[in-house]
Design an enzyme around this catalytic site. Structure first.
Site, PDB file in Angstrom:
ATOM      1  N   LYS A  44      -7.497   5.221 -19.563  1.00 28.72           N
ATOM      2  CA  LYS A  44      -7.676   5.525 -21.097  1.00 28.72           C
ATOM      3  C   LYS A  44      -6.669   5.260 -21.872  1.00 28.72           C
ATOM      4  CE  LYS A  44     -11.505   6.658 -18.927  1.00 28.72           C
ATOM      5  NZ  LYS A  44     -12.024   7.950 -18.398  1.00 28.72           N
ATOM      6  N   ASP A  55      -6.474  18.085 -15.815  1.00 27.27           N
ATOM      7  CA  ASP A  55      -6.598  16.686 -16.266  1.00 27.27           C
ATOM      8  C   ASP A  55      -6.149  16.531 -17.437  1.00 27.27           C
ATOM      9  OD1 ASP A  55      -7.735  14.343 -17.261  1.00 27.27           O
ATOM     10  OD2 ASP A  55      -9.509  14.437 -15.662  1.00 27.27           O
ATOM     11  N   ARG A  78       0.840  -1.271   0.241  1.00 25.46           N
ATOM     12  CA  ARG A  78      -0.119   0.011   0.131  1.00 25.46           C
ATOM     13  C   ARG A  78       0.930   1.334   0.119  1.00 25.46           C
ATOM     14  NH1 ARG A  78      -1.922   2.209   4.501  1.00 25.46           N
ATOM     15  NH2 ARG A  78      -2.243   0.148   5.328  1.00 25.46           N
ATOM     16  N   TYR A  98     -15.061  16.332 -16.726  1.00 20.95           N
ATOM     17  CA  TYR A  98     -15.400  15.028 -16.389  1.00 20.95           C
ATOM     18  C   TYR A  98     -16.552  14.754 -15.324  1.00 20.95           C
ATOM     19  CZ  TYR A  98     -14.864  10.005 -15.511  1.00 20.95           C
ATOM     20  OH  TYR A  98     -15.491   8.828 -15.214  1.00 20.95           O
TER      21      TYR A  98
HETATM   22  C1  LIG Z   1     -12.282   8.730 -17.273  1.00 20.77           C
HETATM   23  C2  LIG Z   1     -11.901   9.896 -16.735  1.00 20.77           C
HETATM   24  C3  LIG Z   1     -11.704  10.327 -15.364  1.00 20.77           C
HETATM   25  C4  LIG Z   1     -11.888   9.353 -14.280  1.00 20.77           C
HETATM   26  O1  LIG Z   1     -11.093   8.039 -14.513  1.00 20.77           O
HETATM   27  P1  LIG Z   1     -11.238   6.707 -13.563  1.00 20.77           P
HETATM   28  O2  LIG Z   1     -10.060   6.064 -14.004  1.00 20.77           O
HETATM   29  O3  LIG Z   1     -12.543   6.203 -14.491  1.00 20.77           O
HETATM   30  O4  LIG Z   1     -11.565   6.910 -12.207  1.00 20.77           O
HETATM   31  C5  LIG Z   1     -11.025  11.542 -15.328  1.00 20.77           C
HETATM   32  N1  LIG Z   1     -11.012  12.544 -16.129  1.00 20.77           N
HETATM   33  C6  LIG Z   1     -11.342  12.324 -17.469  1.00 20.77           C
HETATM   34  C7  LIG Z   1     -11.130  13.372 -18.363  1.00 20.77           C
HETATM   35  C8  LIG Z   1     -11.607  10.794 -17.902  1.00 20.77           C
HETATM   36  O5  LIG Z   1     -11.926  10.703 -19.209  1.00 20.77           O
END
Ligand SMILES: *Cc1c(COP(=O)(O)O)cnc(C)c1O
Length: 407
Positions: free
Chosen positions: A224, A199, A61, A125
């Site tokens: 992603k 992000d 962890r 998001y």
């Molecule tokens: C999918 C996504 C998130 C969240 O990510 P998770 O891995 O599903 O928690 C945050 N920001 C963007 C732009 C995303 O496409």
């Protein structure tokens, strides 16, 4: 514990480590260290590890070699080719989380205190927006959502709200691919001692390196494009400030338990090996798909940064290396046309998420953004016939043929 030349009970053999495996071998790829804890040869070694737990392997962890390798690779990609104030190669530090939301929430928890405010733009998001509305207010953190394309207005909001401690961006944002002027906003924020987080999920460091533009933190959903194959959920927080990462961000991993696991980190590490190749193909496929859609009579509008008609095409050119794999388009027939289209695609996959090797299509009005009021959807440019598409790395002719048939 040595296991040779002794005879142990059946149950002990079940449990114990095996001796006699070669010690000095070099696996070509990164192994998965699927262990929860790490052992010490001597008490002294244990004491040393506990004196510097951030750089030791004690408990997964806290730290794990597979996870650390993926963290380093991603931090190095975000820093690639960049230099610091002294013209030295920029050093960045990264931590992986159980999800993108784990990383995003850790940024806010780590960087902010009760009474602080966040300044952000709309159409973030969905999970981030929900976090802003439902969790952060309970911690005494308020979020101001404003039009950050208007720089004069942004300056005014900053002057009126000295409690703003973090500017939070998503550029390009989803599903209309709006871009924000990262460099100008970061410069303005710096003048007011405001930190900047972004992000960078949709771009990945291959398309956009926000640290070049003056930000302090980058977050990713590694689920992603970085993983790239849709095989794991994960998140990352990257920072210039090692202290922040190793104290405040690490605390949220250690104490809130939002750590990544070794298998998902290993999938991410391997996915990143082909990031450049995949992104090149995502971009070239998306450009061709966007041009095809733009010419189609049943499509009113295509939101793709690579089309000169996109309002942020010029801005994107200044802060991105290429225009990415994500686009959206409006069907002239509205809600029913959207539903019919998704029921007709065969080659493309009907699913939320983005950045996988295969092409994904979704319908925000009936899926990801159903929770927003029609007014809010209209404000964010999400009309009822809008289809979001994450263009994959297949042969583009097959994607276009499927679209042709479904339309
Ligand atoms: C999918 C996504 C998130 C969240 O990510 P998770 O891995 O599903 O928690 C945050 N920001 C963007 C732009 C995303 O496409």
């Amino acid at each position: 514990m040595s296991t040779s030349n002794k005879s142990y009970g059946f149950g002990s053999v079940c449990v114990m480590e095996m001796d006699g495996l070669p010690k000095n071998f070099h696996p070509h790829g990164l192994p998965i260290y699927a262990n929860s804890t790490f052992s010490f040869e001597t008490v002294e070694e244990g004491v040393e590890a506990f004196k510097d737990p951030k750089n030791s392997y004690i408990y997964t962890r806290w730290n794990n070699p597979t996870i650390a390798a993926a963290e380093r690779k991603l931090a190095q990609l975000e820093a690639n080719g960049l230099t610091d104030k002294n013209n030295e190669p920029l050093k960045l530090y990264g931590r992986l989380f159980s999800s993108g939301m784990g990383a995003i929430s850790s940024l806010f928890i780590g960087a902010l205190d009760k009474g602080d405010k966040i300044l952000a733009h709309g159409s973030l998001y969905g999970g981030t927006e929900e976090l802003f509305n439902s969790v952060l207010p309970k911690m005494g953190i308020e979020v101001l959502i404003r039009d950050l394309k208007d720089l004069d207005e942004t300056e005014k909001i900053i002057n009126d709200n000295p409690e703003i401690k973090l500017l939070y961006l998503e550029s390009p944002s989803n599903p209309t691919l709006d871009c924000y002027d990262i460099q100008a906003l970061a410069k303005m924020a710096k003048l007011h001692d405001i930190q900047v987080g972004i992000d960078n999920t949709v771009s990945t460091p291959y398309l956009q390196q926000p640290f070049r533009l003056g930000v302090d933190y980058v977050v990713h959903s590694t689920t992603k494009f970085l993983n790239g194959h849709g095989t794991a959920i994960g998140g990352a927080l990257i920072a210039k400030d090692a202290d922040f990462l190793e104290k405040k961000a690490w605390d949220t991993i250690k104490l809130l338990g939002s750590n990544c696991n070794a298998f998902d980190a290993w999938l991410l590490y391997n996915g990143m090996m082909t990031l450049e190749l995949r992104m090149e193909r995502h971009c070239s496929n998306a450009q061709k798909v966007a041009e095809f859609l733009d010419d189609h009579k049943k499509v009113n509008k295509v939101n793709y940064l690579g089309l000169p008609a996109h309002p942020d095409h010029e801005l994107a050119k200044t802060q991105m290396n290429a225009f990415g794999g994500l686009l959206s388009f409006e069907l002239s027939g509205g809600m029913q046309a959207g539903i019919d289209f998704l029921n007709s695609v065969e080659f493309c996959t009907f699913a939320v998420s983005l950045g996988t090797a295969s092409t994904l299509v979704s319908h925000p009005a009936s899926m990801t953004h159903m929770g927003l009021s029609p007014d809010k959807r209209a404000e964010y440019g999400i009309n009822d016939g809008l289809i979001r598409m994450s263009v994959g790395i297949e042969n583009v002719e097959d994607i276009i043929e499927d679209l042709k048939n479904a339309l």
